[in-house]
Design a protein around this motif. Structure first.
Motif, short mmCIF file in Angstrom:
data_model
loop_
_atom_site.label_atom_id
_atom_site.label_comp_id
_atom_site.label_asym_id
_atom_site.label_seq_id
_atom_site.Cartn_x
_atom_site.Cartn_y
_atom_site.Cartn_z
N ASN A 61 -3.21 -0.92 9.94
CA ASN A 61 -3.40 -0.45 8.56
C ASN A 61 -4.78 0.15 8.39
O ASN A 61 -5.79 -0.45 8.78
N ALA A 108 0.83 -1.20 0.00
CA ALA A 108 0.00 0.00 0.00
C ALA A 108 0.87 1.26 0.00
O ALA A 108 1.91 1.32 0.65
N LEU A 166 1.98 6.45 1.75
CA LEU A 166 1.73 6.33 3.18
C LEU A 166 2.14 7.62 3.89
O LEU A 166 3.06 8.32 3.46
N VAL A 176 -0.61 3.50 6.68
CA VAL A 176 -0.02 2.23 6.26
C VAL A 176 1.11 1.91 7.24
O VAL A 176 2.08 2.66 7.36
#
Length: 426
Positions: A165, A109, A112, A174
């Motif tokens: 998360n 992901a 962040l 994240v």
């Protein structure tokens, strides 16, 4: 989702991966069933390689934590870059395969808000507006409160990090995966559009009075936990694609009609090519002139992530993968299957994939130029005509090949493919 606790579970994966048999890409009488089976074998091989290189990264992180020096930090950074090569080639399996798409966020992901994890230079810190977690600093805290939820973070474990998360409902929160590890190894990139990546010192991982920027013991624990979780997650995915007797995603996929397998293959190629790589990872960053929207923003490794995403798309078409040790894996391919139906279209798509790899290769070569490197965050700077042209060339090549991927789908009996464009207009 549960994850296996073992740290280096490579024996089964390597034993199965070693059974690769060379195969002519243009072999006659290739069937849809053979192509889909090889696709599952290819996914297993790529994830096995990603696990292997992530385990090497884990060993390098262990060495850094045992003796934090500029040399061990440099080795860990190199191992992180090396681990990205296989993983980025695996992302083509994400689109069309729910088991991958549902799992991928914990590993990759981005962007962040790194202030969730550790200290940041607030004067140069761009983060999602309204994100209460953007400065939570897990490493510097025993508890954090985000969105009215107070969480005890006094003991840093893989399970704790996974639970954090998207805390507070923000996708920018994240706590795990390659990019969390990247931030811990490099720190913030404070150079903007100028040359230079993050410059975290090895002393951030030292103990006692040698520690810099406080909370080194917790920073060490965070890096170790994030590394362990990454390895366990990849081990779980290797087993999802393994040719084993027990039920897993591979068995579910191969039980479906072959046409559905072909659809998932082509949808993955087209969606990574169009909406994700051309759109989310390149067009967004270029149009916004935003270095925060580059993929590997702390390490300035973005050109490699883009290149190996493109390589993954080509791999699925050709049925070929080159492992990190240099050995090759080949088998019945989409290219061979399509050639039996429409040789001209197969050749055109092959040429367009080569063209996109050449354009992505130009990004990579320019970023790695010995005399005057221009990394992706420099390419997307306002008024950088040369950089914008390089990025635009790659976007155009990816868009072009997506059109032929969709034509190939129709030729192979996969109707209305509709590659995901992620809301972008090209």
């Amino acid at each position: 989702m549960s994850h296996r606790p073992s740290r280096h579970p490579l024996a089964l994966a390597i034993a199965v991966g070693a059974l690769a048999i060379p195969f002519s890409a243009m072999a006659e009488d290739v069937t849809s069933e053979q192509v889909v089976t090889h696709y599952a074998d290819l996914a297993h091989t790529v994830y096995t390689d990603a696990l292997k290189t992530a385990s090497t990264l884990g060993s390098s992180i262990d060495a850094l934590l045992a003796s934090p020096t500029p040399e061990t930090l440099a080795s860990a950074r190199k191992a992180w870059r090396d681990a990205r090569v296989a993983y980025q080639q695996s992302e083509v399996f994400r689109f069309g395969n729910p088991v991958v798409d549902d799992w991928e966020g914990q590993l990759n992901a981005w962007p962040l808000d790194e202030g969730l994890i550790d200290y940041v230079e607030t004067d140069n810190y761009q983060h999602e507006l309204g994100n209460a977690g953007a400065t939570a600093n897990i490493i510097g805290s025993s508890s954090i409160t985000i969105g009215g939820e107070e969480v005890d973070v006094s003991e840093i474990t893989p399970e704790l990090l996974a639970s954090l998360n998207e805390i507070g409902g923000s996708e920018a929160n994240v706590a795990t995966g390659y990019h969390a590890i990247e931030f811990l190894l490099w720190g913030q990139d404070l150079h903007g559009y100028e040359p230079g990546a993050g410059e975290r010192a090895a002393t951030d991982f030292m103990t006692g009075e040698a520690c810099t920027n406080d909370h080194c013991d917790r920073r060490r624990a965070y890096l170790a936990a994030a590394s362990e979780l990454l390895i366990n997650d990849l081990d779980w995915m290797v087993n999802q694609w393994a040719p084993i007797a027990e039920e897993n995603y591979r068995s579910e996929l191969l039980a479906l009609p072959a046409e559905e397998g072909l659809r998932r293959m082509l949808f993955g190629m087209g969606s990574l090519s169009l909406g994700e790589l051309a759109g989310e990872r390149m067009k967004v960053a270029l149009e916004a002139n935003s270095w925060e929207d580059e993929h590997d923003c702390f390490s300035d490794n973005t050109h490699n992530s883009h290149f190996y995403n493109g390589q993954g798309i080509q791999n699925v078409y050709t049925g070929h993968y080159q492992r990190s040790d240099g050995s090759n894996f080949d088998g019945p391919s989409l290219e061979a299957l399509l050639s039996q139906q429409d040789a001209d279209l197969a050749a055109r798509l092959d040429g367009e994939l080569e063209a996109s790899m050449a354009a992505l290769g130009d990004l990579k070569a320019r970023a790695e130029d010995d005399e005057s490197p221009m990394t992706f965050d420099m390419m997307i700077a306002p008024d950088n005509a040369e950089g914008a042209q390089l990025v635009d060339n790659a976007i155009l090549a990816l868009v072009t090949q997506t059109g032929s991927i969709e034509k190939a789908a129709a030729e192979l009996g996969v109707n209305s493919l509709q590659s995901d464009d992620a809301g972008h207009t090209f």
